[in-house]
Design a protein around this motif. Structure first.
Motif, PDB file in Angstrom:
ATOM      1  N   TYR A  10     -23.745  23.968 -19.540  1.00  0.00           N
ATOM      2  CA  TYR A  10     -22.859  24.928 -18.867  1.00  0.00           C
ATOM      3  C   TYR A  10     -23.009  24.890 -17.352  1.00  0.00           C
ATOM      4  O   TYR A  10     -22.739  25.869 -16.674  1.00  0.00           O
ATOM      5  CB  TYR A  10     -23.121  26.336 -19.422  1.00  0.00           C
ATOM      6  CG  TYR A  10     -22.831  26.392 -20.896  1.00  0.00           C
ATOM      7  CD1 TYR A  10     -21.536  26.563 -21.345  1.00  0.00           C
ATOM      8  CD2 TYR A  10     -23.846  26.182 -21.832  1.00  0.00           C
ATOM      9  CE1 TYR A  10     -21.246  26.545 -22.701  1.00  0.00           C
ATOM     10  CE2 TYR A  10     -23.560  26.164 -23.193  1.00  0.00           C
ATOM     11  CZ  TYR A  10     -22.262  26.342 -23.612  1.00  0.00           C
ATOM     12  OH  TYR A  10     -21.970  26.316 -24.954  1.00  0.00           O
TER      13      TYR A  10
ATOM     14  N   LYS B 299     -21.106  23.410 -15.471  1.00  0.00           N
ATOM     15  CA  LYS B 299     -19.744  23.758 -15.072  1.00  0.00           C
ATOM     16  C   LYS B 299     -19.302  24.916 -15.962  1.00  0.00           C
ATOM     17  O   LYS B 299     -19.607  24.931 -17.161  1.00  0.00           O
ATOM     18  CB  LYS B 299     -18.789  22.579 -15.269  1.00  0.00           C
ATOM     19  CG  LYS B 299     -19.143  21.350 -14.459  1.00  0.00           C
ATOM     20  CD  LYS B 299     -18.887  21.563 -12.991  1.00  0.00           C
ATOM     21  CE  LYS B 299     -19.126  20.270 -12.207  1.00  0.00           C
ATOM     22  NZ  LYS B 299     -18.941  20.475 -10.750  1.00  0.00           N
TER      23      LYS B 299
ATOM     24  N   TYR C 153     -17.418  27.119 -18.560  1.00  0.00           N
ATOM     25  CA  TYR C 153     -16.537  26.815 -19.689  1.00  0.00           C
ATOM     26  C   TYR C 153     -15.977  28.100 -20.302  1.00  0.00           C
ATOM     27  O   TYR C 153     -16.656  29.118 -20.348  1.00  0.00           O
ATOM     28  CB  TYR C 153     -17.300  26.048 -20.778  1.00  0.00           C
ATOM     29  CG  TYR C 153     -17.358  24.557 -20.558  1.00  0.00           C
ATOM     30  CD1 TYR C 153     -16.239  23.745 -20.799  1.00  0.00           C
ATOM     31  CD2 TYR C 153     -18.517  23.948 -20.115  1.00  0.00           C
ATOM     32  CE1 TYR C 153     -16.297  22.379 -20.603  1.00  0.00           C
ATOM     33  CE2 TYR C 153     -18.589  22.578 -19.907  1.00  0.00           C
ATOM     34  CZ  TYR C 153     -17.464  21.802 -20.167  1.00  0.00           C
ATOM     35  OH  TYR C 153     -17.529  20.443 -19.965  1.00  0.00           O
TER      36      TYR C 153
ATOM     37  N   LEU D 144     -15.076  30.464 -23.312  1.00  0.00           N
ATOM     38  CA  LEU D 144     -15.663  30.739 -24.621  1.00  0.00           C
ATOM     39  C   LEU D 144     -14.713  31.572 -25.469  1.00  0.00           C
ATOM     40  O   LEU D 144     -13.940  32.376 -24.944  1.00  0.00           O
ATOM     41  CB  LEU D 144     -16.972  31.524 -24.488  1.00  0.00           C
ATOM     42  CG  LEU D 144     -18.193  30.870 -23.864  1.00  0.00           C
ATOM     43  CD1 LEU D 144     -19.347  31.867 -23.880  1.00  0.00           C
ATOM     44  CD2 LEU D 144     -18.584  29.594 -24.588  1.00  0.00           C
TER      45      LEU D 144
ATOM     46  N   ARG E 115     -17.573  27.047 -27.188  1.00  0.00           N
ATOM     47  CA  ARG E 115     -17.036  26.460 -25.956  1.00  0.00           C
ATOM     48  C   ARG E 115     -15.690  25.809 -26.256  1.00  0.00           C
ATOM     49  O   ARG E 115     -15.564  25.001 -27.172  1.00  0.00           O
ATOM     50  CB  ARG E 115     -18.027  25.423 -25.406  1.00  0.00           C
ATOM     51  CG  ARG E 115     -17.539  24.647 -24.208  1.00  0.00           C
ATOM     52  CD  ARG E 115     -18.658  23.825 -23.596  1.00  0.00           C
ATOM     53  NE  ARG E 115     -19.281  22.914 -24.535  1.00  0.00           N
ATOM     54  CZ  ARG E 115     -18.860  21.670 -24.774  1.00  0.00           C
ATOM     55  NH1 ARG E 115     -17.777  21.213 -24.159  1.00  0.00           N
ATOM     56  NH2 ARG E 115     -19.503  20.897 -25.624  1.00  0.00           N
ATOM     57  N   GLN E 116     -14.689  26.155 -25.460  1.00  0.00           N
ATOM     58  CA  GLN E 116     -13.336  25.687 -25.683  1.00  0.00           C
ATOM     59  C   GLN E 116     -12.971  24.592 -24.677  1.00  0.00           C
ATOM     60  O   GLN E 116     -13.070  24.788 -23.463  1.00  0.00           O
ATOM     61  CB  GLN E 116     -12.341  26.844 -25.522  1.00  0.00           C
ATOM     62  CG  GLN E 116     -12.678  28.088 -26.336  1.00  0.00           C
ATOM     63  CD  GLN E 116     -12.469  27.881 -27.811  1.00  0.00           C
ATOM     64  OE1 GLN E 116     -11.375  27.550 -28.257  1.00  0.00           O
ATOM     65  NE2 GLN E 116     -13.515  28.095 -28.585  1.00  0.00           N
ATOM     66  N   THR E 117     -12.584  23.428 -25.171  1.00  0.00           N
ATOM     67  CA  THR E 117     -12.065  22.369 -24.317  1.00  0.00           C
ATOM     68  C   THR E 117     -10.812  21.802 -24.966  1.00  0.00           C
ATOM     69  O   THR E 117     -10.526  22.079 -26.136  1.00  0.00           O
ATOM     70  CB  THR E 117     -13.086  21.231 -24.116  1.00  0.00           C
ATOM     71  OG1 THR E 117     -13.288  20.561 -25.376  1.00  0.00           O
ATOM     72  CG2 THR E 117     -14.422  21.773 -23.614  1.00  0.00           C
TER      73      THR E 117
ATOM     74  N   ASN F 238     -13.995  21.813 -29.694  1.00  0.00           N
ATOM     75  CA  ASN F 238     -14.614  23.123 -29.531  1.00  0.00           C
ATOM     76  C   ASN F 238     -16.021  23.066 -30.137  1.00  0.00           C
ATOM     77  O   ASN F 238     -16.183  22.630 -31.276  1.00  0.00           O
ATOM     78  CB  ASN F 238     -13.785  24.206 -30.226  1.00  0.00           C
ATOM     79  CG  ASN F 238     -12.384  24.304 -29.659  1.00  0.00           C
ATOM     80  OD1 ASN F 238     -12.173  24.081 -28.464  1.00  0.00           O
ATOM     81  ND2 ASN F 238     -11.426  24.616 -30.501  1.00  0.00           N
TER      82      ASN F 238
ATOM     83  N   ASP G 232     -24.357  23.042 -28.673  1.00  0.00           N
ATOM     84  CA  ASP G 232     -24.503  22.517 -27.310  1.00  0.00           C
ATOM     85  C   ASP G 232     -25.967  22.464 -26.885  1.00  0.00           C
ATOM     86  O   ASP G 232     -26.457  21.446 -26.381  1.00  0.00           O
ATOM     87  CB  ASP G 232     -23.745  23.423 -26.322  1.00  0.00           C
ATOM     88  CG  ASP G 232     -22.328  22.948 -26.058  1.00  0.00           C
ATOM     89  OD1 ASP G 232     -22.033  21.763 -26.275  1.00  0.00           O
ATOM     90  OD2 ASP G 232     -21.513  23.785 -25.625  1.00  0.00           O
TER      91      ASP G 232
ATOM     92  N   TRP H 209     -16.314  33.424 -20.827  1.00  0.00           N
ATOM     93  CA  TRP H 209     -16.737  32.186 -20.167  1.00  0.00           C
ATOM     94  C   TRP H 209     -18.245  32.216 -19.960  1.00  0.00           C
ATOM     95  O   TRP H 209     -18.870  33.277 -20.025  1.00  0.00           O
ATOM     96  CB  TRP H 209     -16.004  31.944 -18.838  1.00  0.00           C
ATOM     97  CG  TRP H 209     -15.998  33.092 -17.856  1.00  0.00           C
ATOM     98  CD1 TRP H 209     -15.027  34.045 -17.723  1.00  0.00           C
ATOM     99  CD2 TRP H 209     -16.991  33.409 -16.873  1.00  0.00           C
ATOM    100  NE1 TRP H 209     -15.359  34.941 -16.725  1.00  0.00           N
ATOM    101  CE2 TRP H 209     -16.543  34.566 -16.175  1.00  0.00           C
ATOM    102  CE3 TRP H 209     -18.193  32.835 -16.481  1.00  0.00           C
ATOM    103  CZ2 TRP H 209     -17.271  35.150 -15.135  1.00  0.00           C
ATOM    104  CZ3 TRP H 209     -18.933  33.414 -15.450  1.00  0.00           C
ATOM    105  CH2 TRP H 209     -18.459  34.548 -14.796  1.00  0.00           C
TER     106      TRP H 209
ATOM    107  N   TRP I 276     -21.451  30.191 -17.543  1.00  0.00           N
ATOM    108  CA  TRP I 276     -21.771  29.321 -16.412  1.00  0.00           C
ATOM    109  C   TRP I 276     -23.267  29.392 -16.187  1.00  0.00           C
ATOM    110  O   TRP I 276     -23.845  30.483 -16.147  1.00  0.00           O
ATOM    111  CB  TRP I 276     -21.013  29.823 -15.186  1.00  0.00           C
ATOM    112  CG  TRP I 276     -21.041  28.946 -13.975  1.00  0.00           C
ATOM    113  CD1 TRP I 276     -21.507  27.668 -13.878  1.00  0.00           C
ATOM    114  CD2 TRP I 276     -20.568  29.300 -12.672  1.00  0.00           C
ATOM    115  NE1 TRP I 276     -21.355  27.192 -12.608  1.00  0.00           N
ATOM    116  CE2 TRP I 276     -20.783  28.173 -11.841  1.00  0.00           C
ATOM    117  CE3 TRP I 276     -20.000  30.449 -12.128  1.00  0.00           C
ATOM    118  CZ2 TRP I 276     -20.445  28.184 -10.495  1.00  0.00           C
ATOM    119  CZ3 TRP I 276     -19.664  30.458 -10.793  1.00  0.00           C
ATOM    120  CH2 TRP I 276     -19.874  29.328  -9.993  1.00  0.00           C
TER     121      TRP I 276
END
Length: 225
Positions: free
Chosen positions: A22, A24, A26, A28, A33-35, A39, A45, A124, A126
Motif C-alpha cells: 500500500y 501507493k 488503493y 478498498l 483492494r480494488q484495481t 481484486n 496482499d 482506501w 495508504w
C-alpha cells in the motif's frame, strides 16, 4: 548484539510486509483492494509480501551489496540497507527464529487489519505517507504506518507494533506518552494537507504462538491542537 535485537528486526520486517502493498494508495471495498485488473484481500496482499521477504532473505546472494534483498527489505534500497544489515548481523539461530515467525506474525497483523477495514468501512488504504515539514538542515519526515480512508478526506491513523503478548503492551500509562505525541504530529500534518483524522489506533500484534491474544487494538485519545 543485544538479545532483544531479533525482536526489533522482526518487528521492522513485519512492518515492511504490511506496508509494501500500500505504498501507493488503493481503493478498498469490504477489506479488498480494488484495481482494474484484479481484486485482492488485504490479508492476501500482506501474506504475499511476507512470503516474498522470507524467500528473498534466504537467497544465496542476499547478504551481498546490491542484492534483491537490498531493494526488497528497505524502501530506499541499497542506499539505506539498515534492516537487511541488521538481519545478517544476527546469529544464524536468531535468523532462523525470525524467519520462522515472519509470515505467521504478518498474517496476524493482516487478519486484524482486514477485519477492521470491514468493520469501519474503509474506502482506501495508504502506507507510510511522507508528512514533511521544514527542518534546520533538511526536511523533517514523519511516516505513520497506515492511513485508512473513511471517505475522501476523513481517515484513520494506525501504528503497528509487535510484542511477545499483545495483551500486555502499554498497560502502564507512561508507555502511551510517546505514541500519543506521534499521533498528534501525524494528525496535525494531515490536517494541514486537508485530511480529517477521525480515529487513532495502535495495532499490537503478538509474536508468540502461545500469547493470550493474537492482536489487540489500542485506541489513542485525541489531543487539542
Amino acid at each position: 548484539m543485544t538479545p532483544y535485537k531479533k525482536y526489533a528486526v522482526l518487528g521492522t520486517l513485519v512492518d515492511r510486509a504490511v506496508c509494501m502493498p500500500y505504498s501507493k494508495p488503493y481503493v478498498l471495498c469490504e477489506g479488498i483492494r480494488q484495481t482494474w485488473w484484479n481484486n485482492v484481500p488485504i490479508t492476501a496482499d500482506i501474506i504475499n509480501a511476507a512470503d516474498a521477504l522470507h524467500r528473498i532473505l534466504q537467497e544465496p546472494t542476499a547478504e551481498r551489496d546490491w542484492s534483491t534483498a537490498d531493494f526488497a527489505v528497505d524502501p530506499a534500497g541499497p542506499w539505506w540497507s539498515k534492516t537487511k544489515n541488521d538481519f545478517f548481523q544476527l546469529s544464524l539461530d536468531d535468523q532462523s527464529w525470525l524467519l520462522a515467525k515472519l509470515v505467521s506474525t504478518a498474517a496476524r497483523a493482516a487478519e486484524a487489519i482486514e477485519e477492521k477495514a470491514v468493520e469501519e468501512k474503509w474506502t482506501w488504504l495508504w502506507s507510510q505517507p511522507s508528512l514533511a515539514m521544514p527542518g534546520d538542515h533538511y526536511p523533517q519526515i514523519l511516516r505513520p504506518d497506515l492511513v485508512a480512508g473513511l471517505d475522501k478526506d476523513s481517515c484513520v491513523l494506525i501504528d503497528l507494533k509487535t510484542t511477545k503478548d499483545a495483551s500486555n503492551q502499554f498497560k502502564n500509562r507512561e508507555g502511551l506518552k510517546k505514541p500519543t505525541d506521534d499521533f498528534h504530529e501525524w494528525s496535525k500534518r494531515l490536517k494541514h494537507s486537508g485530511f480529517n483524522p477521525k480515529r487513532r489506533w495502535i495495532l499490537s500484534v503478538s509474536t508468540g504462538e502461545e500469547a493470550r491474544d493474537p492482536h489487540k487494538w489500542i485506541g489513542i485519545r485525541r489531543r487539542r491542537f
